[in-house]
Design a protein around this motif. Structure first.
Motif, PDB file in Angstrom:
ATOM      1  N   THR A  84       0.831  -1.204   0.000  1.00 27.65           N
ATOM      2  CA  THR A  84       0.000   0.000   0.000  1.00 27.65           C
ATOM      3  C   THR A  84       0.864   1.252   0.000  1.00 27.65           C
ATOM      4  N   ALA A  85       1.923   1.239   0.813  1.00 26.82           N
ATOM      5  CA  ALA A  85       2.805   2.403   0.907  1.00 26.82           C
ATOM      6  C   ALA A  85       3.583   2.626  -0.378  1.00 26.82           C
ATOM      7  N   VAL A  86       4.092   1.545  -0.989  1.00 29.30           N
ATOM      8  CA  VAL A  86       4.911   1.727  -2.190  1.00 29.30           C
ATOM      9  C   VAL A  86       4.060   2.195  -3.368  1.00 29.30           C
ATOM     10  N   LEU A  87       2.819   1.753  -3.445  1.00 26.42           N
ATOM     11  CA  LEU A  87       1.918   2.227  -4.499  1.00 26.42           C
ATOM     12  C   LEU A  87       1.613   3.707  -4.325  1.00 26.42           C
ATOM     13  N   ALA A  88       1.378   4.129  -3.083  1.00 21.33           N
ATOM     14  CA  ALA A  88       1.094   5.537  -2.822  1.00 21.33           C
ATOM     15  C   ALA A  88       2.286   6.412  -3.197  1.00 21.33           C
ATOM     16  N   LYS A  89       3.510   5.958  -2.868  1.00 21.35           N
ATOM     17  CA  LYS A  89       4.707   6.729  -3.214  1.00 21.35           C
ATOM     18  C   LYS A  89       4.880   6.862  -4.720  1.00 21.35           C
ATOM     19  N   ALA A  90       4.495   5.823  -5.462  1.00 25.90           N
ATOM     20  CA  ALA A  90       4.619   5.839  -6.924  1.00 25.90           C
ATOM     21  C   ALA A  90       3.424   6.482  -7.601  1.00 25.90           C
ATOM     22  N   ASP A  91       2.416   6.883  -6.826  1.00 26.31           N
ATOM     23  CA  ASP A  91       1.180   7.468  -7.348  1.00 26.31           C
ATOM     24  C   ASP A  91       0.493   6.514  -8.325  1.00 26.31           C
ATOM     25  N   LEU A  92       0.439   5.236  -7.918  1.00 28.14           N
ATOM     26  CA  LEU A  92      -0.224   4.219  -8.718  1.00 28.14           C
ATOM     27  C   LEU A  92      -1.299   3.519  -7.892  1.00 28.14           C
ATOM     28  N   GLN A  93      -2.246   2.898  -8.574  1.00 30.01           N
ATOM     29  CA  GLN A  93      -3.304   2.124  -7.946  1.00 30.01           C
ATOM     30  C   GLN A  93      -3.034   0.633  -8.161  1.00 30.01           C
ATOM     31  N   PRO A  94      -3.605  -0.250  -7.328  1.00 29.07           N
ATOM     32  CA  PRO A  94      -3.423  -1.688  -7.559  1.00 29.07           C
ATOM     33  C   PRO A  94      -3.770  -2.124  -8.979  1.00 29.07           C
ATOM     34  N   ALA A  95      -4.782  -1.503  -9.574  1.00 28.58           N
ATOM     35  CA  ALA A  95      -5.190  -1.891 -10.927  1.00 28.58           C
ATOM     36  C   ALA A  95      -4.134  -1.552 -11.975  1.00 28.58           C
ATOM     37  N   ASP A  96      -3.145  -0.718 -11.625  1.00 24.94           N
ATOM     38  CA  ASP A  96      -2.082  -0.365 -12.563  1.00 24.94           C
ATOM     39  C   ASP A  96      -0.972  -1.412 -12.630  1.00 24.94           C
ATOM     40  N   ILE A  97      -1.000  -2.381 -11.726  1.00 24.46           N
ATOM     41  CA  ILE A  97       0.083  -3.348 -11.606  1.00 24.46           C
ATOM     42  C   ILE A  97      -0.152  -4.533 -12.551  1.00 24.46           C
ATOM     43  N   ASP A  98       0.900  -4.874 -13.303  1.00 24.25           N
ATOM     44  CA  ASP A  98       0.811  -5.984 -14.258  1.00 24.25           C
ATOM     45  C   ASP A  98       1.338  -7.294 -13.689  1.00 24.25           C
ATOM     46  N   ALA A  99       2.258  -7.225 -12.726  1.00 21.92           N
ATOM     47  CA  ALA A  99       2.839  -8.445 -12.151  1.00 21.92           C
ATOM     48  C   ALA A  99       3.267  -8.171 -10.721  1.00 21.92           C
ATOM     49  N   ILE A 100       3.158  -9.211  -9.874  1.00 21.67           N
ATOM     50  CA  ILE A 100       3.608  -9.141  -8.479  1.00 21.67           C
ATOM     51  C   ILE A 100       4.621 -10.255  -8.259  1.00 21.67           C
ATOM     52  N   VAL A 101       5.840  -9.877  -7.881  1.00 25.21           N
ATOM     53  CA  VAL A 101       6.892 -10.834  -7.539  1.00 25.21           C
ATOM     54  C   VAL A 101       7.013 -10.891  -6.030  1.00 25.21           C
ATOM     55  N   MET A 102       7.003 -12.093  -5.482  1.00 23.83           N
ATOM     56  CA  MET A 102       7.097 -12.272  -4.029  1.00 23.83           C
ATOM     57  C   MET A 102       8.340 -13.088  -3.707  1.00 23.83           C
ATOM     58  N   ILE A 103       9.255 -12.507  -2.921  1.00 25.00           N
ATOM     59  CA  ILE A 103      10.475 -13.177  -2.495  1.00 25.00           C
ATOM     60  C   ILE A 103      10.358 -13.513  -1.010  1.00 25.00           C
ATOM     61  N   SER A 104      10.517 -14.783  -0.654  1.00 29.27           N
ATOM     62  CA  SER A 104      10.472 -15.176   0.757  1.00 29.27           C
ATOM     63  C   SER A 104      11.069 -16.568   0.910  1.00 29.27           C
ATOM     64  N   THR A 105      11.901 -16.734   1.956  1.00 26.82           N
ATOM     65  CA  THR A 105      12.529 -18.025   2.211  1.00 26.82           C
ATOM     66  C   THR A 105      12.310 -18.499   3.636  1.00 26.82           C
ATOM     67  N   THR A 106      11.487 -17.793   4.402  1.00 23.80           N
ATOM     68  CA  THR A 106      11.227 -18.168   5.794  1.00 23.80           C
ATOM     69  C   THR A 106       9.812 -18.692   5.995  1.00 23.80           C
ATOM     70  N   GLY A 107       9.102 -18.884   4.925  1.00 27.05           N
ATOM     71  CA  GLY A 107       7.765 -19.454   4.986  1.00 27.05           C
ATOM     72  C   GLY A 107       7.224 -19.594   3.578  1.00 27.05           C
ATOM     73  N   THR A 108       6.171 -20.369   3.442  1.00 27.15           N
ATOM     74  CA  THR A 108       5.569 -20.551   2.123  1.00 27.15           C
ATOM     75  C   THR A 108       4.086 -20.869   2.288  1.00 27.15           C
TER      76      THR A 108
END
Length: 349
Positions: A84-108
């Motif tokens: 939510t914070a990074v979208l607000a800083k970029a002045d973008l809405q969730p609907a503007d996003i084409d892809a979401i990359v998730m990096i995590s190695t401490t849970g799945t």
């Protein structure tokens, strides 16, 4: 190459000082820590950090399912907060996003956290989700590399990168060997998000120039996870500061040479800190051309080693100062792998 439009971070609610950590370790051990071990743990370069639960929680037995429940609850909260914070800083809405990359190695989780955020945050049903497991401490930069590739695809895309780690879920006070005690005194929890775009005019935001990666043979015992009875068990077997001096620095020299750069051409690097001795080894490498890596030291001091998101915390801090020179990104992770990147400030490309 894509532009970096914004970075944002999120932390769990529970803050713990290094003195408190040492007290918890002594309580779990049932005896005072040996003086030499207490000195090693106290000289980690960490003042305080953030963890998913109150300290006493980690003294209890925890099953796989209990750890997974906390990863779901806290991980989704932090991921949504940072996104939510990074979208607000970029002045973008969730609907503007084409892809979401998730990096995590401490849970799945299956479905993954990005899939669960689609409805919660209002992303398009067609958004591409790319959950990635196994990068460890190298995941922040490897995630940027993957997000950059996706941002450059299909004529240009907006890509949200989320880097989430809850390292505290791997704490195991039933094992009191030196490795586990050092891990408990070093690792922490946190989440960072970055917004990369291959759309629009180039030059008004920092942009990526290049990435490099090297995995050394016969080094799998240096860092990683084993699968234990109640969760992930840390593998941390070799002297990483010595590895930085002997093996990482020639690789970094060659990478910079390929980009036509000298160390003196760089601004302050954004380094994954690892721990206090790793920071010292990195500072030795950059000296005398660069006067230390203060942002890296500061993030380690106030947040500990959060694994993959840590370097994004460092990069966010550096970018607040509006740097004018290229930023070298560095990290080491399981494999044993080194990953590097160059981010050019506004107007460089």
């Amino acid at each position: 190459m894509s532009q970096l439009k914004s970075i944002a971070t999120a932390l769990p609610d529970h803050k713990i000082s290094q003195e408190d950590v040492l007290a918890v370790l002594a309580k779990a051990r049932g005896a005072a820590l040996p003086a030499r071990l207490k000195q090693i743990l106290g000289n980690s370069g960490i003042d305080h950090r953030y963890i998913a639960r109150e300290p006493d929680y980690y003294l209890e037995q925890r099953s796989w399912s209990e750890r997974a429940q906390i990863y779901d609850e806290v991980g989704r909260t932090l991921s949504q907060r940072a996104s939510t914070a990074v979208l607000a800083k970029a002045d973008l809405q969730p609907a503007d996003i084409d892809a979401i990359v998730m990096i995590s190695t401490t849970g799945t989780m299956t479905p993954s956290i990005p899939s669960r955020l689609i409805e919660a945050m209002g992303f398009r049903q067609s958004v591409q989700t790319v959950p990635v497991f196994g990068y460890g401490c190298a995941g922040g930069i490897l995630g940027l590399r993957l997000a950059n590739d996706l941002a450059d695809a299909n004529g240009g895309q907006n890509v949200l990168l989320i880097s989430l780690e809850l390292c505290s879920l791997s704490y195991d006070y039933s094992q009191f060997d030196k490795k586990n005690m050092i891990a408990t005194a070093l690792f922490a929890d946190g989440c960072a998000a970055a917004l990369l775009s291959g759309k629009g005019e180039q030059g008004d935001r920092p942009s990526f120039r290049a990435f490099g990666q090297k995995t050394w043979p016969d080094t799998r015992d240096m860092m990683g996870w084993d699968i234990g009875d109640t969760g992930f068990d840390l593998v941390l077997a070799r002297d990483i500061p010595t590895f930085v001096t002997k093996d990482f620095t020639p690789f970094c020299d060659a990478f910079l040479n390929d980009q036509g750069l000298e160390k003196s051409d760089l601004g302050e690097p954004a380094c994954h800190p690892g721990g206090g001795r790793v920071v010292e080894a990195l500072e030795d490498y950059f000296a005398p051309e660069l006067a230390g890596i203060p942002a890296t030291r500061d993030v380690l001091k106030h947040h500990g080693n959060m694994s993959s998101p840590t370097v994004l915390f460092v990069l966010e801090k550096i970018l607040r100062g509006n740097p004018k020179k290229p930023i070298l990104l560095t990290a080491l992770g399981p494999g044993f792998t080194s990953v590097l990147g160059i981010l050019d400030p506004v107007g460089e490309n």
